[in-house]
Motif scaffolding. Structure first.
Motif, PDB file in Angstrom:
ATOM      1  N   ARG A  79       0.827  -1.197   0.000  1.00 20.52           N
ATOM      2  CA  ARG A  79       0.000   0.000   0.000  1.00 20.52           C
ATOM      3  C   ARG A  79       0.871   1.260   0.000  1.00 20.52           C
ATOM      4  NH1 ARG A  79      -0.508  -4.663   1.610  1.00 20.52           N
ATOM      5  NH2 ARG A  79      -0.122  -4.063   3.773  1.00 20.52           N
ATOM      6  N   PRO A 123      -3.385   0.677   6.964  1.00 21.65           N
ATOM      7  CA  PRO A 123      -3.053  -0.108   5.767  1.00 21.65           C
ATOM      8  C   PRO A 123      -1.625  -0.655   5.784  1.00 21.65           C
ATOM      9  CG  PRO A 123      -2.927   2.215   5.250  1.00 21.65           C
ATOM     10  CD  PRO A 123      -3.371   2.122   6.685  1.00 21.65           C
ATOM     11  N   LEU A 215      -6.225  -6.487  -5.880  1.00 23.73           N
ATOM     12  CA  LEU A 215      -6.506  -5.231  -5.194  1.00 23.73           C
ATOM     13  C   LEU A 215      -5.648  -4.129  -5.804  1.00 23.73           C
ATOM     14  CD1 LEU A 215      -7.924  -3.850  -2.726  1.00 23.73           C
ATOM     15  CD2 LEU A 215      -5.878  -4.420  -1.399  1.00 23.73           C
ATOM     16  N   LEU A 218      -7.477   1.362  -2.307  1.00 25.87           N
ATOM     17  CA  LEU A 218      -7.968   1.224  -0.939  1.00 25.87           C
ATOM     18  C   LEU A 218      -8.385   2.602  -0.412  1.00 25.87           C
ATOM     19  CD1 LEU A 218      -8.281  -1.032   1.277  1.00 25.87           C
ATOM     20  CD2 LEU A 218      -6.082  -0.254   2.182  1.00 25.87           C
ATOM     21  N   LEU A 232     -12.071  -2.276  -0.237  1.00 29.65           N
ATOM     22  CA  LEU A 232     -11.275  -3.099  -1.144  1.00 29.65           C
ATOM     23  C   LEU A 232     -11.814  -3.026  -2.569  1.00 29.65           C
ATOM     24  CD1 LEU A 232     -11.078  -6.183   1.233  1.00 29.65           C
ATOM     25  CD2 LEU A 232      -9.177  -4.647   0.711  1.00 29.65           C
ATOM     26  N   TYR A 421     -14.433  -4.606   3.561  1.00 30.91           N
ATOM     27  CA  TYR A 421     -13.640  -3.639   4.315  1.00 30.91           C
ATOM     28  C   TYR A 421     -12.311  -4.254   4.745  1.00 30.91           C
ATOM     29  CZ  TYR A 421     -17.939  -0.872   4.630  1.00 30.91           C
ATOM     30  OH  TYR A 421     -19.057  -0.142   4.333  1.00 30.91           O
ATOM     31  N   TRP A 422     -11.244  -3.516   4.560  1.00 31.08           N
ATOM     32  CA  TRP A 422      -9.887  -3.936   4.925  1.00 31.08           C
ATOM     33  C   TRP A 422      -9.804  -4.226   6.422  1.00 31.08           C
ATOM     34  CZ3 TRP A 422      -5.185  -4.955   2.746  1.00 31.08           C
ATOM     35  CH2 TRP A 422      -4.031  -4.752   3.509  1.00 31.08           C
ATOM     36  N   LYS A 423      -9.429  -5.453   6.771  1.00 26.95           N
ATOM     37  CA  LYS A 423      -9.223  -5.871   8.161  1.00 26.95           C
ATOM     38  C   LYS A 423     -10.505  -5.867   9.000  1.00 26.95           C
ATOM     39  CE  LYS A 423      -4.395  -4.312   8.725  1.00 26.95           C
ATOM     40  NZ  LYS A 423      -3.510  -3.403   9.493  1.00 26.95           N
TER      41      LYS A 423
END
Length: 567
Positions: A79, A123, A215, A218, A232, A421-423
């Motif tokens: 990222r 990130p 991906l 973000l 994502l 959603y990231w994480k």
């Protein structure tokens, strides 16, 4: 292969010029630039304060910076933060990250150090590309973090790096304060690398290996609780709107658009960074909104397409010089974020023959899921679902579809919907429901659908404030206000604003030691130093205590319901 969408009411009035579904190329975003640079190498991709950047130059610079990124250890899926206002360097940096097979994390340049740290840690970013005016904020946020979480490389550019020698031509010049900001010099900070030096290193990147389902973007969005969450997006969740936006708006290589909506924002990114490179059209970049400059640029460059927010149109009409602007080149005017006032829409139609085609979308949906056909637009309306998109209105409790005309939550199934959603797997699970065997995204917006299949927004299921198109999430502002030494408790609600539509209001309980000598303005001044300008409370009200439920939760809805009477 495209998915067949069930027949819905809006198909009966679907524009005859458009297919209902699109065959979207399964390629990467970088391939879009390669094709345009091969087809139109010497055509201006971007115009910036009188200085053009051709498609060939964009490709060459992006490749050089991709090589620089890889030389600093950036690999596939890593990222990289982009933290800057609209400028050519944003475009170059964006495509450099894509070329390096990495992931772009766009960050709102209005964020302050207290907010920016989250975009480093969440990130797991190790590289940021920013402008000199924001480098101090990056450094402050970075130094506040534990060593293991800090950025490893900071690449800094000046706005002047993209300007032509000799300065800005008079007929392209912004207002004096804006020009002073663009040309200001900022001292280099220890450890920061400079844009021209990075370009001069001449690194050649390794192979571009990104796959369509990898991906690539973000972008962060806030919600009802907690800190902002990353959405994502793959090449293939972005491509449907890249292609669809061009087809819907009749964009082509002959199109000239005004790039003034911030590029970090999903709408500005789609219409200023992604779709124009696909169509090989030209974008006239505005670093910030300046109504006099906007009028002159539209006139000078014969701008045909303008995606904006209604407050920009209102402001342009407020210019004493607006009748001298030549807007006759405009053929497509679109936007969203806030409803277009009927009186302003009528002036556009009467004076310029232009229909403002409103649209609707979210960060989670890579901008639009709905849009108004310009030939059959309805005012203060979200429009109809786009190509291959199925939207419904459901009861938020029973999750059953409600009859036409009844209010419920808008849910959407379409090719542009994000992957989660990231994480945050739990938040991702809550964001989707299944209807007729298909996964639908819950927007959190309350609305209705009329008998022709047009959607209208009526309220929000989620707690959110819409200030001139900027989404402000009260919980995020509250978390920041709790850091203020004078604040014991705070509840953030919306208050009506004649220009912005809504503004932020903070209902505050002061700490004992701050009472008697703390003014409302003191809280506002503190907020200006610690949060993005659009989040700063415009109104502060001191109270002895906040109303709470039996379980101890602040009853924000009660305060919100009381606000119209107070206002």
């Amino acid at each position: 292969m495209t998915e067949t969408v069930a027949v819905r009411p809006h198909h009966a009035i679907w524009p005859r010029r458009l297919p209902r579904e699109l065959a979207v190329p399964r390629t990467s975003l970088w391939f879009n630039l390669e094709v345009s640079a091969r087809r139109f190498p010497d055509k201006a991709a971007y115009l910036y304060l009188g200085q053009p950047m051709t498609f060939r130059q964009l490709q060459q610079r992006a490749e050089a910076f991709a090589g620089w990124l890889q030389s600093r250890g950036v690999g596939k899926g890593d990222r990289v933060l982009l933290y800057m206002q609209n400028c050519p360097q944003f475009i170059v940096a964006f495509y450099a990250v894509v070329r390096a097979n990495a992931v772009v994390v766009p960050v709102n340049p209005m964020n302050r150090a207290d907010e920016f740290g989250h975009y480093i840690t969440d990130p797991d970013a190790r590289v940021v590309i920013t402008t000199a005016d924001l480098a101090g904020i990056v450094d402050q946020a970075n130094q506040a973090l534990p060593e293991a979480q800090r950025l490893r490389h900071v690449l800094v550019t000046r706005f002047a790096d993209a300007m032509q020698e000799g300065g800005i031509p008079a007929d392209e010049a912004p207002s004096a304060p804006l020009q002073q900001w663009l040309t200001a010099e900022h001292p280099a900070l220890p450890g920061h690398e400079r844009w021209p030096a990075a370009l001069a290193e001449g690194h050649v990147p390794g192979p571009h290996t990104a796959e369509p389902d990898d991906l690539v973007l973000l972008p962060y969005t806030s919600g009802t609780t907690g800190l902002p969450k990353g959405c994502l997006h793959t090449h293939m969740t972005l491509m449907p709107n890249i292609v669809g936006g061009a087809v819907w708006g009749l964009a082509s290589p002959e199109t000239v658009s005004l790039g003034v909506v911030p590029f970090f924002h999903i709408t500005g990114m789609l219409y200023g960074v992604l779709s124009p490179v696909y169509t090989a059209s030209t974008v006239v970049i505005m670093p910030r909104w300046d109504r006099e400059l906007a009028g002159r640029l539209i006139s000078r460059h014969r701008v045909t397409h303008w995606t904006c927010i209604p407050t920009m149109i209102i402001d342009l009409f407020g210019s004493p010089n607006y009748r001298s602007f030549d807007l006759t080149s405009l053929t497509y005017l679109s936007g969203g974020g806030a409803a277009m006032p009927a009186a302003v829409a009528e002036r556009l139609k009467t004076e310029f023959g232009l229909t403002f085609a409103e649209g609707y979308g979210l960060t989670e949906t890579a901008a639009p899921t709905h849009a108004n056909p310009p030939e059959r637009a309805k005012l203060q309306c979200l429009g109809i679902p786009l190509f291959g998109t199925d939207s419904r209105v459901i009861d938020p409790d029973t999750l059953k579809e409600v009859p036409v005309g009844e209010v419920g939550e808008i849910v959407t199934h379409g090719p542009m919907v994000f992957k989660g959603y990231w994480k945050h797997p739990d938040a991702t699970a809550r964001a989707f429901i299944e209807i007729e065997g298909k996964s639908f995204f819950r927007t959190g917006d309350l609305g209705r659908m009329d008998e022709e299949g047009y959607f209208f927004i009526t309220d929000r299921l989620k707690r959110m404030i819409n200030a001139s198109g900027f989404k402000v999430w009260p919980s995020e502002v509250e978390l920041l206000l709790f850091k203020c030494p004078a604040v014991q408790e705070a509840c953030v609600i919306s208050t009506k604003d004649a220009y912005r539509g809504e503004s932020v209001k903070a209902v505050v309980v002061l700490r004992a030691e701050a009472r008697g000598h703390t003014r409302e303005q003191d809280i506002i001044d503190w907020a200006r130093e610690h949060m993005a300008a659009y989040k700063v409370p415009r109104v502060v009200e001191f109270v002895e205590a906040l109303p709470k439920s039996g379980s101890g939760k602040v009853m924000w809805r009660l305060l919100q319901d009381q606000e119209p009477q107070k206002a």
